[in-house]
Design a protein around this motif. Structure first.
Motif, PDB file in Angstrom:
ATOM      1  N   ARG A   7       6.514 -44.940  30.638  1.00  0.00           N
ATOM      2  CA  ARG A   7       5.213 -44.953  29.964  1.00  0.00           C
ATOM      3  C   ARG A   7       4.607 -46.345  29.994  1.00  0.00           C
ATOM      4  O   ARG A   7       3.391 -46.499  30.194  1.00  0.00           O
ATOM      5  CB  ARG A   7       5.354 -44.479  28.512  1.00  0.00           C
ATOM      6  CG  ARG A   7       5.608 -42.997  28.358  1.00  0.00           C
ATOM      7  CD  ARG A   7       5.384 -42.544  26.922  1.00  0.00           C
ATOM      8  NE  ARG A   7       6.268 -43.226  25.993  1.00  0.00           N
ATOM      9  CZ  ARG A   7       7.469 -42.778  25.646  1.00  0.00           C
ATOM     10  NH1 ARG A   7       7.930 -41.655  26.160  1.00  0.00           N
ATOM     11  NH2 ARG A   7       8.211 -43.444  24.777  1.00  0.00           N
ATOM     12  N   SER A   8       5.438 -47.360  29.795  1.00  0.00           N
ATOM     13  CA  SER A   8       4.934 -48.729  29.834  1.00  0.00           C
ATOM     14  C   SER A   8       4.391 -49.066  31.219  1.00  0.00           C
ATOM     15  O   SER A   8       3.341 -49.700  31.355  1.00  0.00           O
ATOM     16  CB  SER A   8       6.058 -49.707  29.459  1.00  0.00           C
ATOM     17  OG  SER A   8       5.611 -51.043  29.528  1.00  0.00           O
ATOM     18  N   TYR A  55      12.116 -42.928  29.671  1.00  0.00           N
ATOM     19  CA  TYR A  55      10.720 -42.509  29.617  1.00  0.00           C
ATOM     20  C   TYR A  55       9.831 -43.555  28.950  1.00  0.00           C
ATOM     21  O   TYR A  55       8.637 -43.662  29.274  1.00  0.00           O
ATOM     22  CB  TYR A  55      10.598 -41.142  28.931  1.00  0.00           C
ATOM     23  CG  TYR A  55      11.093 -40.028  29.816  1.00  0.00           C
ATOM     24  CD1 TYR A  55      10.353 -39.618  30.917  1.00  0.00           C
ATOM     25  CD2 TYR A  55      12.326 -39.410  29.588  1.00  0.00           C
ATOM     26  CE1 TYR A  55      10.813 -38.614  31.759  1.00  0.00           C
ATOM     27  CE2 TYR A  55      12.803 -38.415  30.419  1.00  0.00           C
ATOM     28  CZ  TYR A  55      12.040 -38.021  31.511  1.00  0.00           C
ATOM     29  OH  TYR A  55      12.506 -37.046  32.349  1.00  0.00           O
ATOM     30  N   ASP A  80       3.100 -47.013  33.238  1.00  0.00           N
ATOM     31  CA  ASP A  80       1.844 -46.264  33.401  1.00  0.00           C
ATOM     32  C   ASP A  80       0.779 -46.671  32.390  1.00  0.00           C
ATOM     33  O   ASP A  80      -0.274 -46.027  32.296  1.00  0.00           O
ATOM     34  CB  ASP A  80       2.113 -44.762  33.261  1.00  0.00           C
ATOM     35  CG  ASP A  80       3.022 -44.230  34.358  1.00  0.00           C
ATOM     36  OD1 ASP A  80       3.064 -44.856  35.434  1.00  0.00           O
ATOM     37  OD2 ASP A  80       3.708 -43.207  34.137  1.00  0.00           O
ATOM     38  N   ALA A  81       1.066 -47.748  31.608  1.00  0.00           N
ATOM     39  CA  ALA A  81       0.132 -48.270  30.592  1.00  0.00           C
ATOM     40  C   ALA A  81      -0.214 -47.215  29.542  1.00  0.00           C
ATOM     41  O   ALA A  81      -1.341 -47.154  29.042  1.00  0.00           O
ATOM     42  CB  ALA A  81      -1.140 -48.798  31.251  1.00  0.00           C
ATOM     43  N   LEU A  82       0.775 -46.389  29.197  1.00  0.00           N
ATOM     44  CA  LEU A  82       0.588 -45.361  28.175  1.00  0.00           C
ATOM     45  C   LEU A  82       1.371 -45.761  26.937  1.00  0.00           C
ATOM     46  O   LEU A  82       2.601 -45.836  26.963  1.00  0.00           O
ATOM     47  CB  LEU A  82       1.068 -44.004  28.690  1.00  0.00           C
ATOM     48  CG  LEU A  82       0.990 -42.823  27.714  1.00  0.00           C
ATOM     49  CD1 LEU A  82      -0.455 -42.569  27.286  1.00  0.00           C
ATOM     50  CD2 LEU A  82       1.599 -41.574  28.330  1.00  0.00           C
ATOM     51  N   THR A  83       0.670 -46.045  25.838  1.00  0.00           N
ATOM     52  CA  THR A  83       1.311 -46.471  24.600  1.00  0.00           C
ATOM     53  C   THR A  83       1.226 -45.358  23.564  1.00  0.00           C
ATOM     54  O   THR A  83       0.138 -44.855  23.274  1.00  0.00           O
ATOM     55  CB  THR A  83       0.651 -47.740  24.027  1.00  0.00           C
ATOM     56  OG1 THR A  83       0.754 -48.786  24.999  1.00  0.00           O
ATOM     57  CG2 THR A  83       1.332 -48.180  22.742  1.00  0.00           C
ATOM     58  N   LEU A  84       2.360 -44.971  23.006  1.00  0.00           N
ATOM     59  CA  LEU A  84       2.400 -43.940  21.974  1.00  0.00           C
ATOM     60  C   LEU A  84       2.652 -44.585  20.614  1.00  0.00           C
ATOM     61  O   LEU A  84       3.558 -45.408  20.468  1.00  0.00           O
ATOM     62  CB  LEU A  84       3.502 -42.924  22.273  1.00  0.00           C
ATOM     63  CG  LEU A  84       3.362 -42.116  23.567  1.00  0.00           C
ATOM     64  CD1 LEU A  84       4.516 -41.128  23.686  1.00  0.00           C
ATOM     65  CD2 LEU A  84       2.032 -41.378  23.610  1.00  0.00           C
TER      66      LEU A  84
END
Length: 284
Positions: free
Chosen positions: A107-108, A103, A110-114
């Motif tokens: 996320r990477s 996951y 999808d350019a989603l950084t947590l």
């Protein structure tokens, strides 16, 4: 070795000569194969020998969903962790880490950084595990071409910490937070800056890890140290007062009343570490 179950084209379950079930991965290992056949030894790339039946069943289910590359990365990162750390790691790490990596890479993409809120604490209190996490990022980048953010080194480290503590991930977060809180109480109480490279400080943090785990798990250690603790109370009055403040804090926030043994051990560790600390600004 005979094939017991074909999980997908790249992953099969086999039984070895000792009757032990193994999970094997390799490009095309399960393609055109059938249960009961001899496995093609030339195609084997990774071997997973899981002794816990429940973990083995979960891993087989996960292997059907997660790409071969992730499973092999997980095995290499677990090998790094086992070579870097002195204690045993739960086989459950194969499950939690492969799922996390799958996951994280999604996320990477999808350019989603947590952001990981425990990044500072993990870097300071679990330095060896964090080092493995950083090595893992380099390995992931080399294998996939994706450079994950530094916060992922922290997340990988927490999975490794969790595998060493044999507790839940949520409790690992609580344990890490409590370590941070207790060392801050000590720092503010004595108005000192810790020498994080000193052996005494590392011993102190190691003791805090196990103390925090007991607090979060609701366990109490009491070795009938009343006589020794009475002596320590007279000799290390300021340190004992700090420990009593810590006891008040954990009672209020974690509903845990420290035993005399816990107070004794924590007093000794704190007294050892403050001798090496230097007066400084107590800003966190």
């Amino acid at each position: 070795m005979f094939i017991k179950q074909i999980l997908n084209n790249n992953v099969v379950s086999v039984v070895d000569e000792q009757g032990q079930e193994l999970i094997l991965t390799g490009r095309g290992l399960g393609f055109s194969a059938s249960a009961g056949e001899q496995v093609n030894m030339a195609k084997i790339e990774k071997t997973f020998r899981l002794h816990d039946d429940k973990i083995s069943a979960r891993f087989k289910a996960l292997a059907d969903e997660i790409p071969l590359e992730i499973l092999q990365l997980t095995d290499d990162i677990v090998a790094l962790a086992r070579s870097a750390l002195p204690h045993k790691l739960s086989e459950g790490l194969y499950i939690s880490l492969s799922d996390h990596l799958h996951y994280a890479l999604q996320r990477s993409h999808d350019a989603l950084t947590l952001h990981n809120p425990l990044q500072w604490e993990v870097r300071h209190f679990y330095q060896a595990e964090y080092g493995v996490g950083q090595q893992a990022l380099a390995l992931i980048a080399a294998r996939t071409g994706t450079l994950l953010p530094d916060a992922e080194a922290c997340s990988i480290a927490l999975h490794i910490v969790n595998a060493g503590l044999s507790t839940t991930t949520a409790k690992t977060g609580q344990i890490t937070q409590l370590i941070y809180q207790v060392q801050n109480i000590v720092k503010y109480w004595f108005r000192v800056k810790p020498d994080e490279e000193s052996l005494n400080y590392q011993r102190f943090i190691t003791h805090l890890k196990f103390f925090a785990q007991r607090v979060v798990e609701g366990e109490i250690v009491d070795n009938d140290d009343a006589e020794l603790f009475a002596m320590v109370q007279q000799r290390y009055k300021k340190t004992v007062a700090c420990v009593e403040a810590i006891n008040d804090f954990v009672q209020k926030n974690y509903h845990h009343a420290m035993s005399q043994s816990e107070k004794l051990y924590l007093t000794v560790h704190i007294d050892n570490v403050i001798k090496r600390m230097t007066p400084a600004d107590t800003g966190a």
